[in-house]
Motif scaffolding. Structure first.
Motif, PDB file in Angstrom:
ATOM      1  N   LEU A  53      77.738 -35.436  17.712  1.00 15.45           N
ATOM      2  CA  LEU A  53      76.683 -34.426  17.853  1.00 15.45           C
ATOM      3  C   LEU A  53      77.102 -33.373  18.872  1.00 15.45           C
ATOM      4  N   LEU A  54      77.681 -33.806  19.989  1.00 16.17           N
ATOM      5  CA  LEU A  54      78.153 -32.861  20.997  1.00 16.17           C
ATOM      6  C   LEU A  54      79.299 -32.021  20.446  1.00 16.17           C
ATOM      7  N   ILE A  55      80.204 -32.664  19.716  1.00 16.57           N
ATOM      8  CA  ILE A  55      81.346 -31.958  19.130  1.00 16.57           C
ATOM      9  C   ILE A  55      80.876 -30.935  18.098  1.00 16.57           C
ATOM     10  N   ALA A  56      79.847 -31.276  17.324  1.00 18.58           N
ATOM     11  CA  ALA A  56      79.338 -30.339  16.319  1.00 18.58           C
ATOM     12  C   ALA A  56      78.829 -29.058  16.971  1.00 18.58           C
ATOM     13  N   ALA A  57      78.121 -29.202  18.091  1.00 20.08           N
ATOM     14  CA  ALA A  57      77.648 -28.018  18.809  1.00 20.08           C
ATOM     15  C   ALA A  57      78.824 -27.214  19.346  1.00 20.08           C
ATOM     16  N   ALA A  58      79.826 -27.919  19.880  1.00 16.42           N
ATOM     17  CA  ALA A  58      80.998 -27.245  20.435  1.00 16.42           C
ATOM     18  C   ALA A  58      81.779 -26.495  19.361  1.00 16.42           C
ATOM     19  N   ASP A  59      81.937 -27.124  18.214  1.00 21.48           N
ATOM     20  CA  ASP A  59      82.665 -26.480  17.125  1.00 21.48           C
ATOM     21  C   ASP A  59      81.922 -25.246  16.616  1.00 21.48           C
ATOM     22  N   ALA A  60      80.591 -25.325  16.573  1.00 25.59           N
ATOM     23  CA  ALA A  60      79.808 -24.163  16.135  1.00 25.59           C
ATOM     24  C   ALA A  60      80.035 -22.987  17.075  1.00 25.59           C
ATOM     25  N   ALA A  61      80.048 -23.271  18.385  1.00 27.36           N
ATOM     26  CA  ALA A  61      80.282 -22.208  19.359  1.00 27.36           C
ATOM     27  C   ALA A  61      81.691 -21.648  19.218  1.00 27.36           C
ATOM     28  N   HIS A  62      82.667 -22.535  19.021  1.00 29.50           N
ATOM     29  CA  HIS A  62      84.063 -22.110  18.904  1.00 29.50           C
ATOM     30  C   HIS A  62      84.264 -21.233  17.668  1.00 29.50           C
ATOM     31  N   GLU A  63      83.706 -21.649  16.550  1.00 25.92           N
ATOM     32  CA  GLU A  63      83.857 -20.876  15.318  1.00 25.92           C
ATOM     33  C   GLU A  63      83.212 -19.492  15.460  1.00 25.92           C
ATOM     34  N   ALA A  64      82.060 -19.443  16.123  1.00 24.07           N
ATOM     35  CA  ALA A  64      81.365 -18.162  16.288  1.00 24.07           C
ATOM     36  C   ALA A  64      82.173 -17.198  17.149  1.00 24.07           C
ATOM     37  N   ARG A  65      82.976 -17.743  18.069  1.00 24.79           N
ATOM     38  CA  ARG A  65      83.786 -16.889  18.948  1.00 24.79           C
ATOM     39  C   ARG A  65      85.060 -16.383  18.271  1.00 24.79           C
ATOM     40  N   HIS A  66      85.425 -16.981  17.137  1.00 25.26           N
ATOM     41  CA  HIS A  66      86.727 -16.676  16.538  1.00 25.26           C
ATOM     42  C   HIS A  66      86.592 -16.185  15.099  1.00 25.26           C
ATOM     43  N   THR A  67      85.686 -15.242  14.902  1.00 24.12           N
ATOM     44  CA  THR A  67      85.508 -14.670  13.565  1.00 24.12           C
ATOM     45  C   THR A  67      86.234 -13.334  13.401  1.00 24.12           C
ATOM     46  N   ASP A  68      86.729 -12.771  14.498  1.00 19.72           N
ATOM     47  CA  ASP A  68      87.365 -11.453  14.429  1.00 19.72           C
ATOM     48  C   ASP A  68      88.567 -11.456  13.491  1.00 19.72           C
ATOM     49  N   LYS A  69      89.269 -12.577  13.396  1.00 17.59           N
ATOM     50  CA  LYS A  69      90.456 -12.619  12.545  1.00 17.59           C
ATOM     51  C   LYS A  69      90.121 -12.403  11.081  1.00 17.59           C
ATOM     52  N   PHE A  70      88.846 -12.607  10.729  1.00 17.23           N
ATOM     53  CA  PHE A  70      88.411 -12.374   9.348  1.00 17.23           C
ATOM     54  C   PHE A  70      87.783 -10.983   9.183  1.00 17.23           C
ATOM     55  N   GLY A  71      87.794 -10.187  10.259  1.00 22.31           N
ATOM     56  CA  GLY A  71      87.151  -8.889  10.207  1.00 22.31           C
ATOM     57  C   GLY A  71      85.653  -8.969  10.353  1.00 22.31           C
TER      58      GLY A  71
END
Length: 485
Positions: A53-71
């Motif tokens: 559950l903690l990892i799921a929240a962390a991954d959501a935050a990480h993915e949201a920070r790294h969307t620039d590579k997709f434009g």
């Protein structure tokens, strides 16, 4: 015949104890399930589920920070620590509730909510002073975190993984000691949730990996994301409400420093709960760790007597593989054998399977490189890098390395080690394949869709086949070669 109060006494109502109970009641109604601690299993309360559950929240935050590579731009990401931990606790409690509902479905007369300890092999003393005799006993007492004495200098700032999931909010900083499964998962998750993390390990090990090249790759990967020293001498002290850690990298004396942290998280392993149940009063043979020596295919403990022990040991108490599915398997084996004793059978164990839910994930199926080398097996390996794998590049998950191992003479797949995307899924395919004793060539005859991450596995298998001289070398630039490629 000697008359006993029950046929089977089970010490512990965790995952393995519950599995043992379900098996025992198929054979006898004379059973006692004894547990004086909190119910709900280690997995549901403080292990598998709340950590994910903690990892799921962390991954959501990480993915949201790294969307620039997709434009794609999503703006600034903010972390509400109170909301994060509220969801962790609520969902954790929900999982624990499911487990407790299962225990509530057991016969009331079978459950004894007390601690117990051995008086001898067949006699247990309960916390209230009463005694209970059993024809056989199953030790399923679980484990608890190890806290090395130097860590206690941190005082009330010292925590273990069990404590994390009761947090009301996230700390600002954490020193994480231990680069095993727990340390990697929680350390990375906290870092992604905005906590300043520094991970300290020993021996340059990373999780369960044993292949030196994968270990080195994993170290570099995690160090690129958060501060980590995988082999460090450390000194711990207190300065007011802060924990002070001074470190020196063992491989580089010039790499030294000092930091202050809000908490020290001890993730340095777990110890079996055997020291309070009186195993010293039994005839069991204990190993150097104080654990009962036992046969892992029958779960029967060895005894200094005639060898026909009436005591069985399972789950984390067995100190083999502290994994839920292994604990459940061991519980079933022990339950069947304890109920049928003295008829005891050895059961084939399933292919080993382990996953670390870091990012990239780490996984092992079957026998790892270290195990194969130690056993003196003549094996070859094939590998694939996910840095140039088609589907991995498409989804931006292009960090990873996979190696598959096969017996050189027969080509039968023996194991695999992996750090990379979707490892939790790929390792299942590998474990099923190893369980079926398929050769490399037979595995390559299975279908692979395009474009998927599993094509990376196919590339590794093709490279392994070439190494075994069972097939031609793949093209130098085989990016998930299409049909016929």
């Amino acid at each position: 015949m000697t008359q006993y109060d029950v046929d089977v006494a089970i010490l512990g109502a965790g995952t393995s104890g519950m599995a043992a109970y379900r098996e025992v009641v198929k054979h006898t109604d004379r059973v006692a399930l004894i547990d004086g601690g909190p119910l709900g299993t280690t997995c549901a309360r403080v292990g598998c589920m709340p950590s994910k559950l903690l990892i799921a929240a962390a991954d959501a935050a990480h993915e949201a920070r790294h969307t620039d590579k997709f434009g794609v731009s999503t703006g600034e990401v903010t972390i509400d620590g109170v909301a994060v931990m509220d969801r962790v606790r609520r969902e954790r409690d929900r999982f624990v509730g499911f487990v407790n509902d299962a225990v509530d479905s057991f016969e009331d007369r079978h459950l004894i909510r007390q601690h117990a300890r051995f008086i001898d092999d067949t006699t247990l003393e309960l916390a209230d002073g009463s005694r209970l005799t059993a024809r056989t006993v199953i030790i399923a007492t679980g484990s608890r975190p190890i806290v090395p004495p130097p860590f206690k200098t941190a005082g009330d700032r010292l925590i273990v993984n069990d404590d994390v999931f009761d947090w009301q909010d996230l700390p600002r900083s954490a020193a994480v000691f231990g680069a095993g499964v727990i340390g990697l998962e929680l350390g990375q998750a906290l870092s992604r949730l905005g906590v300043r993390v520094h991970l300290f390990g020993l021996g340059n090990s990373v999780g369960p990996l044993s292949d030196p090249d994968l270990v080195a790759y994993a170290r570099d990967t995690f160090k690129s994301e958060f501060a980590a020293h995988f082999d460090a001498d450390t000194q711990i002290s207190r300065d007011g409400d802060k924990v002070v850690v001074r470190w020196t990298d063992k491989g580089n004396a010039a790499d030294t420093g000092e930091e202050r942290f809000d908490v020290l998280l001890a993730a340095t392993g777990r110890r079996p709960n055997l020291d309070t149940i009186g195993v010293e009063n039994t005839s069991l043979i204990l190993d150097e760790r104080g654990a009962p020596r036992h046969d892992h295919m029958s779960m029967r403990a060895d005894t200094a007597g005639d060898g026909l022990s009436s005591i069985f040991v399972t789950g984390d108490a067995a100190i083999e593989l502290p994994l839920l599915h292994e604990a459940a398997d061991e519980g079933r084996i022990a339950g069947e054998n304890a109920a049928r004793y003295p008829e005891v059978y050895r059961r084939a164990r399933r292919t080993g399977l382990g996953v670390v839910f870091s990012d990239p994930q780490i996984a092992i199926a079957g026998r790892g490189q270290g195990d194969l080398t130690k056993a003196g097996i003549d094996f070859a390996y094939g590998e694939v890098s996910f840095e140039d794998q088609g589907r991995a590049r498409v989804i931006g998950k292009d960090k990873g390395l996979l190696r598959v191992y096969a017996e050189r003479e027969t080509g039968i797949l023996l194991g695999a080690e992996m750090i990379g995307p979707a490892a939790e899924h790929i390792v299942h395919l590998l474990a099923w394949t190893i369980e079926s004793r398929l050769t490399v060539i037979e595995t390559l005859q299975r279908p692979f869709y395009h474009p998927v991450l599993e094509e990376g596995l196919r590339t590794a298998l093709r490279n392994l086949a070439a190494e075994l001289e069972f097939g031609p070398n793949p093209p130098l630039r085989c990016i998930d070669c299409g049909p016929g490629g």
